[in-house]
Scaffold this active site. Structure first.
Site, PDB file in Angstrom:
ATOM      1  N   ARG A  31      21.508  16.593  -8.162  1.00 23.20           N
ATOM      2  CA  ARG A  31      21.275  15.153  -8.167  1.00 23.20           C
ATOM      3  C   ARG A  31      21.322  14.605  -9.584  1.00 23.20           C
ATOM      4  NH1 ARG A  31      19.933  12.434  -3.680  1.00 23.20           N
ATOM      5  NH2 ARG A  31      19.626  13.722  -1.841  1.00 23.20           N
ATOM      6  N   HIS A  81      -5.685 -15.878  10.055  1.00 20.57           N
ATOM      7  CA  HIS A  81      -4.797 -14.752   9.765  1.00 20.57           C
ATOM      8  C   HIS A  81      -5.162 -13.509  10.572  1.00 20.57           C
ATOM      9  CE1 HIS A  81      -3.081 -17.182   6.654  1.00 20.57           C
ATOM     10  NE2 HIS A  81      -4.181 -17.190   5.927  1.00 20.57           N
ATOM     11  N   PRO A  95       0.819  -1.206   0.000  1.00 17.45           N
ATOM     12  CA  PRO A  95       0.000   0.000   0.000  1.00 17.45           C
ATOM     13  C   PRO A  95       0.856   1.260   0.000  1.00 17.45           C
ATOM     14  CG  PRO A  95      -0.827  -1.582   1.589  1.00 17.45           C
ATOM     15  CD  PRO A  95       0.477  -2.117   1.091  1.00 17.45           C
ATOM     16  N   GLU A  96       0.421   2.248  -0.751  1.00 14.17           N
ATOM     17  CA  GLU A  96       1.122   3.518  -0.794  1.00 14.17           C
ATOM     18  C   GLU A  96       0.407   4.526   0.101  1.00 14.17           C
ATOM     19  OE1 GLU A  96       2.332   4.893  -4.621  1.00 14.17           O
ATOM     20  OE2 GLU A  96       2.720   2.887  -5.375  1.00 14.17           O
ATOM     21  N   ARG A 143       0.250 -12.712   4.687  1.00 15.52           N
ATOM     22  CA  ARG A 143       1.685 -12.845   4.384  1.00 15.52           C
ATOM     23  C   ARG A 143       2.575 -12.441   5.553  1.00 15.52           C
ATOM     24  NH1 ARG A 143       1.851 -10.237  -1.738  1.00 15.52           N
ATOM     25  NH2 ARG A 143      -0.025 -11.268  -2.517  1.00 15.52           N
TER      26      ARG A 143
END
Length: 297
Positions: free
Chosen positions: A170, A104, A2-3, A127
């Site tokens: 950069r 789970h 997830p972001e 997981r």
């Protein structure tokens, strides 16, 4: 994984139930997730109240009235669901069914609510790449998870001037610079691809090209800062992206993925008006990058 918009969506879904609630009981059903739980995890939470719920980068933070902060990370497949005395279902039409196998359900928070109600918040993670920790609030900024995190990309903190300062000199590709968590915290692969497309910028372009010789931001730097914020805000409004296992806290899925312009659209026509390009996929730093080679320069 997830972001930022997915984690922000979960935070907003949990907050109405969790903030102000008393933790009457905590079930810790295994000794570890990705990392071991603190030895006194249950004891430090039981009988305490949650004073606030917030987010830093991709971490959920629950402030406890003891002065501790409960740190929660969803990992790859972690999710929360809320159950109360009235509704124990998970409403919504699912594009991807969320895991509900009780084997789970690794952590269960039993809550007494300010309105005399009760609820359970259940953390499920097939997981087990997620994790939880407890840290004193006074030590949080110096903690290894947080001490090197960059600025938050939501709100007014992110601007063209800030990007110019971060990107000056950069030589890394623009996409790599945006994914550098020490510069900007919480940005991930999906929304970087989308933000660069909205800005007409190639992910291969050097980050330093958004800075003038005098150190000022170019117009493209201003545009990129604006589009990063807008892309994240649009995804949050849509409830996150619902990729694979992600769902909102109430069980419903977000649908921002239906609006993706380039991400996971290899070979599809570019959605930029009047552009004749086709979305291309390349690999950068072992991650898939999706972009239009015609209109992203």
């Amino acid at each position: 994984m997830p972001e930022l918009p997915e984690v922000e969506t979960v935070k907003r879904g949990l907050a109405p139930t969790m903030e102000g609630a008393l933790l009457t009981k905590v079930d810790q059903n295994r000794p570890d997730l990705r990392f071991p739980f603190p030895d006194d995890f249950v004891e430090r939470l039981t009988g305490r109240s949650v004073t606030a719920l917030s987010r830093r980068s991709k971490y959920l933070l629950a402030d406890i009235d003891s002065g501790d902060v409960l740190i929660m990370h969803l990992g790859m497949s972690g999710s929360f669901r809320i159950e109360n005395a009235i509704d124990k279902s998970t409403p919504g039409e699912f594009a991807h069914e969320r895991n509900k196998d009780p084997k789970h359900d690794h952590v269960v928070f039993h809550l007494s609510l300010p309105n005399d109600g009760s609820a359970r918040i259940i953390y499920n993670d097939p997981r087990r790449f997620g994790f939880m920790d407890l840290v004193p609030r006074t030590d949080l900024s110096a903690h290894p998870y947080f001490r090197e995190l960059g600025l938050e990309p939501l709100g007014n903190a992110l601007s063209g001037e800030v990007l110019a300062r971060l990107f000056a000199g950069r030589k890394s590709p623009l996409k790599a610079a945006l994914l550098n968590q020490k510069l900007i915290a919480g940005l991930g692969n999906i929304y970087v691809c989308e933000s660069l497309w909205r800005s007409g910028l190639s992910p291969k372009r050097l980050a330093s090209t958004l800075v003038t010789k005098s150190g000022k931001p170019t117009k493209k730097a201003d545009l990129l800062a604006q589009n990063v914020r807008l892309t994240l805000e649009d995804a949050i409004l849509a409830g996150g992206s619902s990729l694979r296992d992600h769902t909102q806290a109430d069980g419903t899925l977000g649908y921002f993925q239906h609006s993706f312009a380039v991400y996971d659209r290899e070979g599809a026509p570019c959605r930029t008006p009047n552009c004749t390009g086709t979305v291309r996929r390349v690999v950068q730093s072992n991650r898939s990058t999706f972009y239009c080679p015609i209109c992203q320069r």
